[in-house]
Design an enzyme around this catalytic site. Structure first.
Site, PDB file in Angstrom:
ATOM      1  N   ASP A  85     -40.869  -2.721 -17.638  1.00 56.04           N
ATOM      2  CA  ASP A  85     -40.890  -1.603 -18.577  1.00 56.04           C
ATOM      3  C   ASP A  85     -39.620  -0.760 -18.384  1.00 56.04           C
ATOM      4  O   ASP A  85     -39.060  -0.724 -17.295  1.00 56.04           O
ATOM      5  CB  ASP A  85     -42.095  -0.689 -18.307  1.00 56.04           C
ATOM      6  CG  ASP A  85     -43.417  -1.427 -18.372  1.00 56.04           C
ATOM      7  OD1 ASP A  85     -43.617  -2.185 -19.343  1.00 56.04           O
ATOM      8  OD2 ASP A  85     -44.249  -1.251 -17.458  1.00 56.04           O
TER       9      ASP A  85
ATOM     10  N   ARG B  69     -41.074  -5.843 -21.553  1.00 58.64           N
ATOM     11  CA  ARG B  69     -42.394  -5.298 -21.857  1.00 58.64           C
ATOM     12  C   ARG B  69     -42.233  -3.957 -22.585  1.00 58.64           C
ATOM     13  O   ARG B  69     -41.511  -3.883 -23.569  1.00 58.64           O
ATOM     14  CB  ARG B  69     -43.202  -5.189 -20.559  1.00 58.64           C
ATOM     15  CG  ARG B  69     -44.664  -4.817 -20.749  1.00 58.64           C
ATOM     16  CD  ARG B  69     -45.469  -5.777 -21.633  1.00 58.64           C
ATOM     17  NE  ARG B  69     -46.893  -5.478 -21.559  1.00 58.64           N
ATOM     18  CZ  ARG B  69     -47.833  -6.050 -22.296  1.00 58.64           C
ATOM     19  NH1 ARG B  69     -47.515  -6.990 -23.154  1.00 58.64           N
ATOM     20  NH2 ARG B  69     -49.095  -5.706 -22.172  1.00 58.64           N
TER      21      ARG B  69
ATOM     22  N   ARG C 199     -46.973  -1.447 -31.792  1.00 64.08           N
ATOM     23  CA  ARG C 199     -47.209  -0.405 -30.784  1.00 64.08           C
ATOM     24  C   ARG C 199     -46.167   0.702 -30.898  1.00 64.08           C
ATOM     25  O   ARG C 199     -45.615   1.137 -29.902  1.00 64.08           O
ATOM     26  CB  ARG C 199     -47.166  -0.993 -29.371  1.00 64.08           C
ATOM     27  CG  ARG C 199     -48.328  -1.886 -29.059  1.00 64.08           C
ATOM     28  CD  ARG C 199     -48.325  -2.262 -27.593  1.00 64.08           C
ATOM     29  NE  ARG C 199     -49.571  -2.914 -27.214  1.00 64.08           N
ATOM     30  CZ  ARG C 199     -49.838  -3.347 -25.997  1.00 64.08           C
ATOM     31  NH1 ARG C 199     -48.957  -3.223 -25.044  1.00 64.08           N
ATOM     32  NH2 ARG C 199     -50.992  -3.909 -25.731  1.00 64.08           N
TER      33      ARG C 199
ATOM     34  N   LYS D 183     -48.869   2.820 -29.765  1.00 69.61           N
ATOM     35  CA  LYS D 183     -50.308   2.569 -29.696  1.00 69.61           C
ATOM     36  C   LYS D 183     -50.931   3.710 -28.890  1.00 69.61           C
ATOM     37  O   LYS D 183     -50.441   4.052 -27.813  1.00 69.61           O
ATOM     38  CB  LYS D 183     -50.585   1.235 -28.999  1.00 69.61           C
ATOM     39  CG  LYS D 183     -52.072   0.943 -28.842  1.00 69.61           C
ATOM     40  CD  LYS D 183     -52.304  -0.411 -28.177  1.00 69.61           C
ATOM     41  CE  LYS D 183     -53.793  -0.636 -27.949  1.00 69.61           C
ATOM     42  NZ  LYS D 183     -54.060  -1.937 -27.327  1.00 69.61           N
TER      43      LYS D 183
END
Ligand SMILES: *[C@@H]1O[C@H](CO)[C@@H](O)[C@H](O)[C@H]1NC(C)=O
Length: 399
Positions: free
Chosen positions: A180, A203, A264, A267
């Site tokens: 991330d 990610r 997303r 999200k």
């Protein structure tokens, strides 16, 4: 890392003089992250190397860390080869010798690979899968347009951190679970992310986990650039943009430009699985621009309270997936909000179909009422704001 004391102090002094003008221009957060002070008035330090940057972020001192170049973490922790998998989403696997490109295969982190997914070998840069821990009271600020953190993200696990004017990029882009860019763990409250750019990440660009501590966060003026040769949705657009799963979070999201993403974006709510606690996130999204989205922007779930106003949606396939949770996204100006604690009309979103908005006036006032927190100042331009204003202001090298 140890440095020769005298030399280092001399360098830091020179740097302080050179950047003092910019330091005054950085402002303060608006909205829920407004109490963030980071390293405060601490004298700025320019890290001498990637390892020195990691050390300054992790130590127990307040720090103002100035980045005036690229800090490259690739190959600093070796390479890992393991058995991963090819999820059904990867309908466009890379062809051998094709020079890169294709869908995303997955590293089998958190046992994500289901038994039905074909196994494939994965080889990735180890540094990318381990975010750099960031301790309390830190400011990480880029100078000019030169600040890049390559190959590793930040793992925010402590309060009071500012990340400003930094480009985070190139983290195992070809793999789901490759790493991330900004991961928010339990204690990461009072965080201000401003004028950041994020691109080419495996990610999540942003992930607020299910942490139980209430977190107050402002994400502003940032560019989320999803252009990717390794898209999970096989359309050149990054899928894993922003995940807001907190149990009691309050987030202000304003002035950001999200483009070439496919999902997303963000999200909000729900839980990581059906057996975990449903999250309760309150999100105020104002004056942002979504452009060129071959997929969805908002994906809202139970537990989400979301007010989406004064934004632009340009060439966006699906501005919002369903309406689970408590969501208000006006397609026209809504005066009902005047009777809410906002005490003003809610501001319409541009280029959004009326059918995507909720016409229910009671719902409008109820959602707006959630933003009642003491002294919460909605950072919104209610008058004329052009799409180009958002685009030209978002990202690095603009302050
Ligand atoms: C961060 O600052 C707060 C407030 O000044 C202080 O209470 C806390 O101990 C500091 N933490 C660290 C690790 O310096």
């Amino acid at each position: 890392m140890r440095l020769t004391g005298g030399l280092f102090v001399a360098l830091a002094t020179v740097t302080m003089t050179a950047v003092s003008a910019q330091v005054k221009l950085t402002g303060t957060a608006r909205g829920y992250g407004r109490h963030t002070t980071g390293g405060g008035e601490t004298a700025p330090i320019v890290p001498a190397s990637p390892a020195h940057l990691a050390q300054l972020l992790a130590d127990q001192h307040p720090r103002v860390i100035h980045l005036n170049r690229e800090y490259n973490f690739k190959h600093t922790e070796g390479t890992t080869t393991a058995l991963g998998c090819r999820p059904p989403s990867n309908t466009c696997p890379a062809r051998a010798g094709a020079g890169g490109g294709g869908g995303q295969d997955a590293i089998n982190a958190v046992n994500w690979c289901l038994p039905s997914y074909p196994k494939v070998p994965v080889t990735y840069d180890t540094a990318g899968t381990r975010g750099m821990p960031v301790a309390a009271n830190k400011t990480i600020r880029g100078i000019g347009a030169a600040a890049v953190i390559r190959g590793k993200g930040l793992w925010l696990n402590s309060p009071n951190v500012i990340v400003q004017n930094v480009h985070i990029t190139d983290i195992n882009e070809q793999y789901i679970w490759g790493g991330d860019a900004l991961y928010f763990n339990d204690k990461s409250t009072n965080i201000w992310i401003d004028h950041v750019k994020i691109s080419h990440i495996g990610r999540q660009f942003l992930a607020l986990d299910a942490g139980v501590v209430p977190r107050h966060v402002t994400i502003s003026n940032s560019e989320f650039d999803g252009r990717s040769a390794f898209s999970a949705s096989c359309n050149g657009a990054h899928y894993w943009t922003a995940l807001f799963l907190g149990t009691a979070d309050s987030i202000t999201f304003h002035g950001n430009w999200l483009h070439d993403i496919s999902g997303r974006g963000p999200k909000i709510g729900g839980g990581p699985t059906t057996t975990t606690t449903t999250s309760k996130t309150k999100l105020h999204a104002v004056n942002n621009l979504w452009s060129d989205v071959p997929g969805h922007a908002f994906d809202t779930h139970d537990g989400a309270t979301v007010l989406i106003e004064g934004n632009f949606f340009k060439n966006v396939d699906t501005p919002i997936l369903g309406h689970a949770g408590s969501v208000y996204i006006p397609a026209t100006k809504n005066n009902a909000c005047r009777f809410s604690p906002l005490k003003r009309a809610c501001v319409r979103n541009n280029n959004i179909l009326a059918t995507a908005g909720m016409a229910d006036v009671a719902a409008a006032a109820a959602v707006a009422a959630a933003f009642v927190d003491e002294a919460y100042a909605a950072p919104i331009t209610t008058g004329r704001l052009a799409m180009a204003d958002v685009r030209n202001n978002a990202g690095v090298g603009k302050i």
